[in-house]
Motif scaffolding. Structure first.
Motif, PDB file in Angstrom:
ATOM      1  N   VAL A  15       0.834  -1.205   0.000  1.00 60.75           N
ATOM      2  CA  VAL A  15       0.000   0.000   0.000  1.00 60.75           C
ATOM      3  C   VAL A  15       0.870   1.258   0.000  1.00 60.75           C
ATOM      4  O   VAL A  15       0.631   2.178  -0.781  1.00 60.75           O
ATOM      5  CB  VAL A  15      -0.988  -0.009   1.189  1.00 60.75           C
ATOM      6  N   VAL A  16       1.903   1.285   0.827  1.00 61.54           N
ATOM      7  CA  VAL A  16       2.808   2.438   0.850  1.00 61.54           C
ATOM      8  C   VAL A  16       3.475   2.597  -0.516  1.00 61.54           C
ATOM      9  O   VAL A  16       3.588   3.703  -1.043  1.00 61.54           O
ATOM     10  CB  VAL A  16       3.862   2.280   1.970  1.00 61.54           C
ATOM     11  N   GLY A  17       3.884   1.486  -1.106  1.00 61.17           N
ATOM     12  CA  GLY A  17       4.573   1.529  -2.391  1.00 61.17           C
ATOM     13  C   GLY A  17       3.698   1.886  -3.573  1.00 61.17           C
ATOM     14  O   GLY A  17       4.196   2.122  -4.671  1.00 61.17           O
ATOM     15  N   SER A  18       2.395   1.956  -3.367  1.00 61.63           N
ATOM     16  CA  SER A  18       1.478   2.249  -4.470  1.00 61.63           C
ATOM     17  C   SER A  18       1.365   3.743  -4.778  1.00 61.63           C
ATOM     18  O   SER A  18       0.743   4.115  -5.765  1.00 61.63           O
ATOM     19  CB  SER A  18       0.085   1.669  -4.174  1.00 61.63           C
ATOM     20  N   VAL A  19       1.957   4.578  -3.941  1.00 66.22           N
ATOM     21  CA  VAL A  19       1.902   6.029  -4.149  1.00 66.22           C
ATOM     22  C   VAL A  19       3.334   6.562  -4.222  1.00 66.22           C
ATOM     23  O   VAL A  19       4.079   6.475  -3.246  1.00 66.22           O
ATOM     24  CB  VAL A  19       1.139   6.735  -3.001  1.00 66.22           C
ATOM     25  N   PRO A  20       3.740   7.104  -5.366  1.00 67.14           N
ATOM     26  CA  PRO A  20       5.117   7.594  -5.525  1.00 67.14           C
ATOM     27  C   PRO A  20       5.329   8.945  -4.851  1.00 67.14           C
ATOM     28  O   PRO A  20       5.449   9.975  -5.501  1.00 67.14           O
ATOM     29  CB  PRO A  20       5.264   7.691  -7.047  1.00 67.14           C
ATOM     30  N   ASP A  21       5.389   8.922  -3.522  1.00 66.69           N
ATOM     31  CA  ASP A  21       5.506  10.175  -2.771  1.00 66.69           C
ATOM     32  C   ASP A  21       6.840  10.298  -2.026  1.00 66.69           C
ATOM     33  O   ASP A  21       6.958  11.082  -1.097  1.00 66.69           O
ATOM     34  CB  ASP A  21       4.329  10.314  -1.804  1.00 66.69           C
ATOM     35  N   GLY A  22       7.815   9.498  -2.424  1.00 69.08           N
ATOM     36  CA  GLY A  22       9.116   9.539  -1.756  1.00 69.08           C
ATOM     37  C   GLY A  22       9.223   8.604  -0.572  1.00 69.08           C
ATOM     38  O   GLY A  22      10.171   8.700   0.214  1.00 69.08           O
ATOM     39  N   TRP A  23       8.284   7.671  -0.432  1.00 66.71           N
ATOM     40  CA  TRP A  23       8.260   6.747   0.702  1.00 66.71           C
ATOM     41  C   TRP A  23       9.585   6.013   0.887  1.00 66.71           C
ATOM     42  O   TRP A  23       9.951   5.663   2.006  1.00 66.71           O
ATOM     43  CB  TRP A  23       7.107   5.744   0.572  1.00 66.71           C
ATOM     44  N   TRP A  24      10.326   5.775  -0.184  1.00 67.58           N
ATOM     45  CA  TRP A  24      11.555   4.981  -0.118  1.00 67.58           C
ATOM     46  C   TRP A  24      12.647   5.689   0.670  1.00 67.58           C
ATOM     47  O   TRP A  24      13.597   5.055   1.117  1.00 67.58           O
ATOM     48  CB  TRP A  24      12.046   4.654  -1.533  1.00 67.58           C
ATOM     49  N   ARG A  28       9.816   3.809   7.456  1.00 70.84           N
ATOM     50  CA  ARG A  28       9.092   3.799   8.727  1.00 70.84           C
ATOM     51  C   ARG A  28       8.144   4.991   8.809  1.00 70.84           C
ATOM     52  O   ARG A  28       7.007   4.865   9.236  1.00 70.84           O
ATOM     53  CB  ARG A  28      10.045   3.795   9.912  1.00 70.84           C
ATOM     54  N   GLY A  29       8.591   6.154   8.381  1.00 70.62           N
ATOM     55  CA  GLY A  29       7.726   7.337   8.379  1.00 70.62           C
ATOM     56  C   GLY A  29       6.512   7.139   7.486  1.00 70.62           C
ATOM     57  O   GLY A  29       5.394   7.527   7.837  1.00 70.62           O
ATOM     58  N   ALA A  30       6.724   6.523   6.321  1.00 72.37           N
ATOM     59  CA  ALA A  30       5.610   6.255   5.405  1.00 72.37           C
ATOM     60  C   ALA A  30       4.626   5.275   6.036  1.00 72.37           C
ATOM     61  O   ALA A  30       3.407   5.447   5.917  1.00 72.37           O
ATOM     62  CB  ALA A  30       6.139   5.711   4.083  1.00 72.37           C
ATOM     63  N   ALA A  31       5.158   4.255   6.730  1.00 69.01           N
ATOM     64  CA  ALA A  31       4.282   3.283   7.396  1.00 69.01           C
ATOM     65  C   ALA A  31       3.491   3.959   8.522  1.00 69.01           C
ATOM     66  O   ALA A  31       2.305   3.662   8.722  1.00 69.01           O
ATOM     67  CB  ALA A  31       5.098   2.111   7.938  1.00 69.01           C
ATOM     68  N   LYS A  32       4.121   4.885   9.226  1.00 69.26           N
ATOM     69  CA  LYS A  32       3.412   5.608  10.292  1.00 69.26           C
ATOM     70  C   LYS A  32       2.300   6.483   9.717  1.00 69.26           C
ATOM     71  O   LYS A  32       1.211   6.561  10.290  1.00 69.26           O
ATOM     72  CB  LYS A  32       4.389   6.454  11.110  1.00 69.26           C
TER      73      LYS A  32
END
Length: 133
Positions: A15-24, A28-32
């Motif tokens: 789910v986090v990887g489905s939005v190209p918002d710099g999650w990589w 952990r911040g993206a998961a939060k």
């Protein structure tokens, strides 16, 4: 939660990887951020997540660098010791006899959880409309 609640299992990495918002840059911040969005659905009560009957018991499965996210009221975070997909499939299989919905777009995982009797919805359901930066 009661047996009448729907178990909503969220494939955090997918789910986090489905939005190209710099999650990589900060997994952990993206998961939060995802966890906190999900908490809003838990607090919203029945009908908070369109197409998914409530009340909801929400489990967010994280792996790798997203470990350490921590649970919050309404969202239990489960850290996969290995494959997140394996943990999600096991949770779905253990839910037999109660409504279970898995949020993922992973085809292999979809097949596994459907075989366990769960329903599958895509990441857009919890992200809402496209959220590109």
């Amino acid at each position: 939660m009661t047996e009448e609640s729907t178990l909503l299992i969220v494939d955090g990495a997918n789910v986090v990887g489905s939005v190209p918002d710099g999650w990589w840059r900060d997994r952990r911040g993206a998961a939060k951020r995802l966890r906190d969005r999900l908490a809003g659905y838990a607090a919203g009560g029945p009908g908070a997540l369109p197409g998914v009957p409530g009340p909801l018991e929400i489990v967010l499965v994280v792996e790798g660098a997203a470990r350490g996210t921590g649970s919050v009221p309404g969202v239990r975070v489960e850290e996969a010791p290995g494959s997140g997909d394996d943990l999600i499939a096991a949770l779905a299989a253990a839910a037999r006899g109660r409504p279970c919905v898995v949020v993922t777009a992973d085809r292999g995982l979809r097949a596994r959880v459907l075989a366990a009797g769960a329903r599958v919805i895509g990441p857009r359901t919890v992200h809402g409309p496209s959220r590109r930066p």
